[in-house]
Design an enzyme around this catalytic site. Structure first.
Site, PDB file in Angstrom:
ATOM      1  N   THR A  57       0.857  -1.183   0.000  1.00  0.00           N
ATOM      2  CA  THR A  57       0.000   0.000   0.000  1.00  0.00           C
ATOM      3  C   THR A  57       0.895   1.235   0.000  1.00  0.00           C
ATOM      4  O   THR A  57       2.026   1.202   0.498  1.00  0.00           O
ATOM      5  CB  THR A  57      -0.940   0.035   1.229  1.00  0.00           C
ATOM      6  OG1 THR A  57      -0.152   0.144   2.415  1.00  0.00           O
ATOM      7  CG2 THR A  57      -1.807  -1.218   1.297  1.00  0.00           C
ATOM      8  N   ILE A  59       0.997   4.224   1.581  1.00  0.00           N
ATOM      9  CA  ILE A  59       1.483   4.832   2.832  1.00  0.00           C
ATOM     10  C   ILE A  59       2.505   3.916   3.503  1.00  0.00           C
ATOM     11  O   ILE A  59       3.526   4.383   4.011  1.00  0.00           O
ATOM     12  CB  ILE A  59       0.316   5.146   3.790  1.00  0.00           C
ATOM     13  CG1 ILE A  59      -0.671   6.116   3.139  1.00  0.00           C
ATOM     14  CG2 ILE A  59       0.834   5.706   5.111  1.00  0.00           C
ATOM     15  CD1 ILE A  59      -0.117   7.468   2.806  1.00  0.00           C
ATOM     16  N   CYS A  60       2.256   2.624   3.497  1.00  0.00           N
ATOM     17  CA  CYS A  60       3.197   1.678   4.117  1.00  0.00           C
ATOM     18  C   CYS A  60       4.546   1.728   3.406  1.00  0.00           C
ATOM     19  O   CYS A  60       5.596   1.768   4.045  1.00  0.00           O
ATOM     20  CB  CYS A  60       2.641   0.261   4.073  1.00  0.00           C
ATOM     21  SG  CYS A  60       1.041   0.070   4.871  1.00  0.00           S
ATOM     22  N   ALA A  61       4.511   1.756   2.082  1.00  0.00           N
ATOM     23  CA  ALA A  61       5.737   1.830   1.293  1.00  0.00           C
ATOM     24  C   ALA A  61       6.475   3.136   1.579  1.00  0.00           C
ATOM     25  O   ALA A  61       7.702   3.154   1.736  1.00  0.00           O
ATOM     26  CB  ALA A  61       5.407   1.700  -0.188  1.00  0.00           C
TER      27      ALA A  61
END
Length: 165
Positions: A57, A59-61
């Site tokens: 995703t 934001i996670c990346a």
């Protein structure tokens, strides 16, 4: 249980985060080579636990890329990117993105981590994944910072976490 949202839609977590001043619960998670890594093996290091739903995703990346930059050159600091992604996917992401200062770990084998840290999302479209959380642990295994990001689609407060290192 803590309340979070995903694009404004409510969801709940399995419990509450360890609070600042408490001992970080031990865990055993899976590295990209399928071996295990336990918190007890990391004693003596300052840790940033960057917990999130999936590296797939945006934001996670972004969070992992950010910690890869800020962790470079910090003495005795280890950043752990903890998701339920399969280790192969985490390894591929880190390799493709040139991530070398973050250790990706997976909770796919064992549900104990999510329960102990209160980060399992228990309902809504992301049920079964982890909430977005930052936890900082000092060299003695004591939590110095914890943040449950209230809206999964938002970035965590990097500066507040890094200030406790």
């Amino acid at each position: 249980m803590a309340k979070i949202t995903l694009r404004g839609n409510p969801a709940n977590t399995s419990g509450n985060l360890p609070s600042a001043g408490s001992k970080a619960p031990d865990f055993t998670l899976v590295k990209t080579d399928l071996s295990s890594l336990s918190l007890s093996e990391l004693k003596g290091k300052k840790l940033v636990l960057s917990i999130s739903p999936s590296l797939d995703t945006g934001i996670c990346a972004t969070s992992v890329r950010k910690f890869n930059e800020v962790a470079a050159g910090r003495e005795n600091v280890m950043v752990l990117a903890i998701t339920k992604d399969l280790p192969f996917a985490s390894g591929r992401f880190c390799s493709t993105e040139g991530i070398t200062n973050v250790v990706p770990l997976s909770g796919f084998r064992d549900t104990a981590f999510g329960k102990a840290y209160g980060v399992d999302i228990v309902d809504g479209p992301f049920a079964g994944l982890y909430a977005r959380v930052l936890i900082v642990v000092d060299e003695n295994g004591v939590v110095t910072h914890s943040q449950l990001v209230p809206e999964i689609a938002q970035e965590p407060d990097y500066d507040a976490a890094l200030a406790t290192l």
